[in-house]
Design a protein around this motif. Structure first.
Motif, PDB file in Angstrom:
ATOM      1  N   LYS A 100       9.933  -5.219  -0.723  1.00 16.67           N
ATOM      2  CA  LYS A 100       8.926  -6.262  -0.978  1.00 16.67           C
ATOM      3  C   LYS A 100       7.923  -5.407  -2.086  1.00 16.67           C
ATOM      4  O   LYS A 100       7.340  -4.551  -1.363  1.00 16.67           O
ATOM      5  CB  LYS A 100       8.382  -6.924   0.074  1.00 16.67           C
ATOM      6  N   PRO A 101       8.059  -5.726  -3.292  1.00 18.50           N
ATOM      7  CA  PRO A 101       7.471  -4.845  -4.096  1.00 18.50           C
ATOM      8  C   PRO A 101       5.798  -4.980  -3.996  1.00 18.50           C
ATOM      9  O   PRO A 101       5.173  -5.799  -3.286  1.00 18.50           O
ATOM     10  CB  PRO A 101       7.398  -5.695  -5.446  1.00 18.50           C
ATOM     11  N   ARG A 102       5.229  -3.853  -4.131  1.00 18.22           N
ATOM     12  CA  ARG A 102       3.677  -3.275  -3.915  1.00 18.22           C
ATOM     13  C   ARG A 102       2.805  -4.563  -4.511  1.00 18.22           C
ATOM     14  O   ARG A 102       2.022  -4.944  -3.971  1.00 18.22           O
ATOM     15  CB  ARG A 102       3.227  -2.403  -4.665  1.00 18.22           C
ATOM     16  N   ARG A 103       3.274  -5.102  -5.825  1.00 18.94           N
ATOM     17  CA  ARG A 103       2.547  -6.150  -6.650  1.00 18.94           C
ATOM     18  C   ARG A 103       2.688  -7.515  -5.821  1.00 18.94           C
ATOM     19  O   ARG A 103       1.821  -8.258  -6.032  1.00 18.94           O
ATOM     20  CB  ARG A 103       2.845  -5.937  -7.776  1.00 18.94           C
ATOM     21  N   TYR A 105       2.319  -7.483  -2.795  1.00 13.59           N
ATOM     22  CA  TYR A 105       1.823  -6.897  -1.479  1.00 13.59           C
ATOM     23  C   TYR A 105       2.750  -6.298  -0.347  1.00 13.59           C
ATOM     24  O   TYR A 105       2.383  -6.674   0.766  1.00 13.59           O
ATOM     25  CB  TYR A 105       0.773  -8.043  -0.730  1.00 13.59           C
ATOM     26  N   GLY A 106       3.810  -5.773  -0.739  1.00 11.07           N
ATOM     27  CA  GLY A 106       4.642  -5.189   0.211  1.00 11.07           C
ATOM     28  C   GLY A 106       4.046  -4.148   0.851  1.00 11.07           C
ATOM     29  O   GLY A 106       3.350  -3.222   0.037  1.00 11.07           O
ATOM     30  N   ASP A 107       4.341  -3.520   1.892  1.00 10.71           N
ATOM     31  CA  ASP A 107       3.707  -2.409   2.649  1.00 10.71           C
ATOM     32  C   ASP A 107       4.442  -1.151   2.236  1.00 10.71           C
ATOM     33  O   ASP A 107       5.605  -1.283   1.884  1.00 10.71           O
ATOM     34  CB  ASP A 107       3.947  -2.953   4.198  1.00 10.71           C
ATOM     35  N   HIS A 108       3.637  -0.207   2.641  1.00 13.43           N
ATOM     36  CA  HIS A 108       4.084   1.266   2.229  1.00 13.43           C
ATOM     37  C   HIS A 108       4.638   1.662   3.551  1.00 13.43           C
ATOM     38  O   HIS A 108       3.717   2.514   4.287  1.00 13.43           O
ATOM     39  CB  HIS A 108       3.182   2.186   1.660  1.00 13.43           C
ATOM     40  N   THR A 109       5.668   1.153   4.270  1.00 12.97           N
ATOM     41  CA  THR A 109       5.971   1.595   5.545  1.00 12.97           C
ATOM     42  C   THR A 109       7.462   1.920   5.627  1.00 12.97           C
ATOM     43  O   THR A 109       8.214   1.583   4.759  1.00 12.97           O
ATOM     44  CB  THR A 109       5.744   0.125   6.740  1.00 12.97           C
ATOM     45  N   TRP A 110       7.803   2.420   6.929  1.00 10.77           N
ATOM     46  CA  TRP A 110       9.234   2.722   6.835  1.00 10.77           C
ATOM     47  C   TRP A 110      10.237   1.488   6.734  1.00 10.77           C
ATOM     48  O   TRP A 110      11.390   1.680   6.437  1.00 10.77           O
ATOM     49  CB  TRP A 110       9.620   3.211   8.381  1.00 10.77           C
ATOM     50  N   GLU A 111       9.900   0.336   7.197  1.00  4.76           N
ATOM     51  CA  GLU A 111      10.320  -0.726   7.041  1.00  4.76           C
ATOM     52  C   GLU A 111      10.665  -1.530   5.731  1.00  4.76           C
ATOM     53  O   GLU A 111      11.291  -2.455   5.449  1.00  4.76           O
ATOM     54  CB  GLU A 111       9.981  -1.841   7.935  1.00  4.76           C
ATOM     55  N   ASN A 112       9.665  -0.978   4.811  1.00  2.00           N
ATOM     56  CA  ASN A 112       9.668  -1.425   3.708  1.00  2.00           C
ATOM     57  C   ASN A 112      10.091  -0.682   2.399  1.00  2.00           C
ATOM     58  O   ASN A 112       9.904  -0.846   1.287  1.00  2.00           O
ATOM     59  CB  ASN A 112       8.530  -2.405   3.218  1.00  2.00           C
TER      60      ASN A 112
END
Ligand SMILES: [Zn+2]
Length: 170
Positions: A100-103, A105-112
């Motif tokens: 789920k892209p950063r723009r 609001y996707g998380d910077h996590t192992w799952e994303n």
């Protein structure tokens, strides 16, 4: 020499880390580890000659050493076995992709965060896989806290082999 890899075994002989000679010498010097294998001769310091370790063992049992794995490019590539999670290409030319892209609001996590080859990353751009009509090979998750994970994608040195006999040599 000081940055050569050293296999670190837990008190119970499970491999728990690979560190550099520099760090291993400090652990030995502080009495926090014992030297199991010295396959590399000695280095001279002003005060002493020090064996250059290739395998050390901690004198205390470190519990749950793998629970907190720091998310990094290297760790993500390792988890994904250097394989693009969209097309399955195994390559050294990988990028990090936020599913789920950063723009959005996707998380910077192992799952994303997954490994993606450059062409796939370019095609997907700032879209979700659904929006881009792409599918993930598998659902990304935090790496399992497996003690043998430390040896994935490592060159196994000859001096290490007798301590990790189950490692597939091929
Ligand atoms: Zn790809």
């Amino acid at each position: 020499m000081l940055t050569s890899p050293v296999l670190v075994l837990n008190l119970n002989h499970e491999p728990i880390n690979v560190c550099q000679v520099r760090r291993a010498v400090v652990l030995l010097g502080k009495g926090k580890a014992e030297l199991l294998e010295n396959g590399r001769g000695e280095i001279s310091t002003p005060s002493a000659k020090i064996a250059v370790p290739s395998v050390i063992r901690l004198v205390n049992l470190v519990r749950r050493p793998f629970v907190q794995r720091k998310l990094s490019k290297k760790e993500i590539f390792m988890r994904d076995r250097h394989t693009c999670q969209y097309c399955g290409l195994q390559t050294k030319e990988l990028t990090l992709d936020h599913v789920k892209p950063r723009r959005q609001y996707g998380d910077h996590t192992w799952e994303n965060v997954v490994s993606a080859c450059i062409p796939c990353n370019r095609v997907k751009a700032g879209r979700t896989p659904t929006e881009a009509g792409m599918a993930l090979l598998r659902r990304p998750k935090a790496p399992y806290p497996n003690p043998y994970y430390v040896l994935y994608n490592r060159t196994i040195l000859d001096e290490w082999r007798k301590f990790i006999p189950w490692v597939d040599v091929g």
